[in-house]
Design an enzyme around this catalytic site. Structure first.
Site, PDB file in Angstrom:
ATOM      1  N   ARG A  72     -40.618  18.087  46.744  1.00 44.96           N
ATOM      2  CA  ARG A  72     -39.474  18.181  47.193  1.00 44.96           C
ATOM      3  C   ARG A  72     -38.211  18.218  46.106  1.00 44.96           C
ATOM      4  O   ARG A  72     -36.603  18.849  46.106  1.00 44.96           O
ATOM      5  CB  ARG A  72     -38.775  18.048  48.287  1.00 44.96           C
ATOM      6  CG  ARG A  72     -40.182  19.091  49.124  1.00 44.96           C
ATOM      7  CD  ARG A  72     -39.898  18.823  50.599  1.00 44.96           C
ATOM      8  NE  ARG A  72     -39.960  17.155  50.482  1.00 44.96           N
ATOM      9  CZ  ARG A  72     -41.524  16.811  51.023  1.00 44.96           C
ATOM     10  NH1 ARG A  72     -42.644  17.672  50.770  1.00 44.96           N
ATOM     11  NH2 ARG A  72     -42.335  15.668  51.798  1.00 44.96           N
ATOM     12  N   GLU A 109     -46.158   6.244  53.915  1.00 41.99           N
ATOM     13  CA  GLU A 109     -45.788   5.958  55.632  1.00 41.99           C
ATOM     14  C   GLU A 109     -47.501   6.109  55.679  1.00 41.99           C
ATOM     15  O   GLU A 109     -47.990   5.093  56.558  1.00 41.99           O
ATOM     16  CB  GLU A 109     -44.874   6.177  55.933  1.00 41.99           C
ATOM     17  CG  GLU A 109     -43.678   6.331  56.316  1.00 41.99           C
ATOM     18  CD  GLU A 109     -42.801   7.223  57.047  1.00 41.99           C
ATOM     19  OE1 GLU A 109     -42.697   6.575  58.205  1.00 41.99           O
ATOM     20  OE2 GLU A 109     -42.391   7.821  57.017  1.00 41.99           O
TER      21      GLU A 109
END
Length: 189
Positions: A72, A109
């Protein structure tokens, strides 16, 4: 630092950017409120506003490279680089770049990953701005900083469209400043 703390408090562009980001609950795993910037890309005004705010920030900082984190960061980085007269360096996932690369492993994460960069993509002393869509734990940006510094570049700042407010990873950024446009929303529209 949030853009709203840097002279943009009350700037309607920030609300438009925030409103254009879709929240997808429980993606890619239960408990994650995924901040989907693909809806921002579908809104030409909000997308342009995001690019413009980054350009306003970096145009006078003597940046010679904008490094975009896959995938992104690739959506914002080239436009910012062109507007400020810098080159764009892609930081890719493993096996995506032909030729000789250097790599840096990091934790997410929800797993582990690696970034790669072409050998010779940066030169000693070049000033770099790193761009990505979101910062949560800081692991990806930290790996990007290490990778670019191993290449000899000077990382000036990291810029993200979205910053998780409870971001605890600032120490992972080795003292590098972090510029964030908006905070995430918690409920899907």
């Amino acid at each position: 630092m949030f853009a709203s703390e840097n002279g943009l408090r009350g700037d309607p562009r920030l609300q438009g950017i925030s409103d254009a980001i879709r929240v997808v609950p429980h993606f890619p795993k239960p408990g994650i409120m995924f901040q989907d910037i693909t809806t921002l890309l579908l809104d030409p005004k909000a997308f342009q506003d995001a690019i413009d705010i980054f350009v306003e920030r970096y145009r006078d900082m003597d940046i010679s490279i904008v490094a975009g984190v896959e995938a992104r960061g690739f959506m914002f980085g080239p436009a910012i680089a062109l507007a400020i007269g810098a080159k764009f360096v892609p930081l890719r996932k493993p096996g995506k770049l032909p030729g000789e690369v250097i790599s840096e492993d990091y934790e997410l994460e929800y797993g582990n990953d690696r970034l790669e960069m072409h050998v010779g993509a940066v030169e000693t002393g070049e000033r770099v701005m790193i761009v990505d869509d979101l910062v949560a734990t800081g692991g990806t940006l930290s790996a990007a900083i290490r990778l670019l510094e191993r290449g000899g570049a000077e990382v000036v700042e990291c810029g993200c469209v979205i910053g998780v407010p409870e971001f605890k990873g600032r120490r992972k950024l080795a003292g590098k400043p972090l510029y964030i446009l908006v905070e995430p929303r918690d409920i899907a529209p």
